[in-house]
Design an enzyme around this catalytic site. Structure first.
Site, PDB file in Angstrom:
ATOM      1  N   LYS A  15      21.945  26.841  59.201  1.00  8.90           N
ATOM      2  CA  LYS A  15      22.002  26.388  57.815  1.00  8.90           C
ATOM      3  C   LYS A  15      22.786  25.086  57.765  1.00  8.90           C
ATOM      4  CE  LYS A  15      26.563  27.224  56.924  1.00  8.90           C
ATOM      5  NZ  LYS A  15      27.571  26.168  56.641  1.00  8.90           N
ATOM      6  N   ASP A 140      29.319  33.424  54.681  1.00  9.29           N
ATOM      7  CA  ASP A 140      27.980  32.835  54.773  1.00  9.29           C
ATOM      8  C   ASP A 140      26.882  33.870  55.029  1.00  9.29           C
ATOM      9  OD1 ASP A 140      28.999  30.310  54.376  1.00  9.29           O
ATOM     10  OD2 ASP A 140      28.947  29.729  56.485  1.00  9.29           O
TER      11      ASP A 140
END
Length: 291
Positions: A15, A140
């Site tokens: 990401k 996350d």
């Protein structure tokens, strides 16, 4: 996903944070954030094979990470504990994403583990359950379980879908690992950025808004502590606006076209570990959790 030698091999994508603002701090010390998460079609690969005896075994060595401390092992055991599942798993890890790179490698591995074992153990857990459990492993992890481009608030767990145009991203991996906790502890870290209102625009307008209004509040601190991060940003700046992802160390540059991204890679590859990849709007294992 690929079946080979009795293992099911699954991707754990990287990401990037298109922007990252620190907007405050909770009473428990956790920082409040605003960010836009986007996955890239590049990352680690994990292999899973079901065991009948309930044991969780990591079959791959991960330098610097003991088996008991590995988020992959912790995720599997957390899923067992929350569901009462008596099955186990053997797990292989092909690690491509750098540790301390700001690309979410460990969190992505944990999310892929939860999704893959939810599927292989036939647990039928829904996405909200997995996201809540994933938050116990790291801030996350819920994003990867959410599984699509997202606007995030809170500590990163309050997620809303975000529509953006397809893009290619050039990523430089500086030869340093940046501990997130070190950045958060820095006295000079900005902790009172103004709260942005999530744009309800079309994809093109949203992208322009993020580029114009966004920044990474952690970038200046990381560059001071790790000059290699600033050097990587300087390497990409001639080609456009470069930005650090997460708490660093990796930096990225957005390109519209694959050919453009590959030209940038060729221009800097002599001095840097660099690669490019397209945006990934949906996690490959998204369907393995019920909405």
């Amino acid at each position: 996903m690929v079946h080979l030698d009795g293992f099911l091999y699954c991707p754990a994508p990287a990401k990037i944070n298109l922007f990252l603002h620190v907007t405050g701090r909770r009473a428990d010390g956790y920082h409040l954030l605003q960010t836009a998460f986007r996955m890239l079609d590049h990352g680690d690969t994990l292999g899973f094979r079901v065991r009948e005896d309930g044991a969780i075994r990591r079959l791959s060595e991960v330098p610097g990470v003991a088996e008991e401390a590995d988020l992959v092992v912790r995720a599997a055991r957390l899923l067992q504990a929350r569901t009462g599942c008596r099955l186990g798993a053997e797990i292989r890890i092909d690690k491509q994403l750098p540790m301390g790179g700001g690309l979410g490698g460990g969190s992505s591995d944990a999310a892929t583990t939860l999704l893959a074992l939810n599927h292989l153990w036939q647990l039928g857990c829904n996405r909200a359950e997995l996201q809540a459990w994933g938050l116990e492993l790291g801030a996350d992890v819920p994003f990867f379980l959410f599984g699509q481009t997202a606007w995030a608030e809170g500590v990163g767990e309050a997620l809303q879908p975000l529509e953006l145009l397809p893009a290619w991203y050039v990523v430089i991996e500086p030869p340093v690992a940046v501990p997130t906790i070190e950045i958060f502890r820095a006295k000079e870290l900005t902790r009172d950025s103004s709260i942005l209102i999530m744009p309800g625009f079309a994809a093109e307008q949203t992208q322009a808004f993020l580029e114009q209004q966004g920044r990474n509040d952690m970038q200046a601190v990381a560059c001071r502590l790790y000059p290699e991060v600033q050097q990587a940003l300087d390497a990409l700046t001639p080609f456009g606006t470069a930005r650090m992802s997460g708490s660093g160390a990796c930096v990225f540059l957005s390109c519209q076209l694959e050919a453009e991204a590959k030209k940038v890679v060729e221009a800097v590859r002599d001095k840097w570990r660099v690669w490019c990849a397209p945006s990934l709007d949906k996690h490959p294992l998204h369907a393995w959790a019920r909405d």
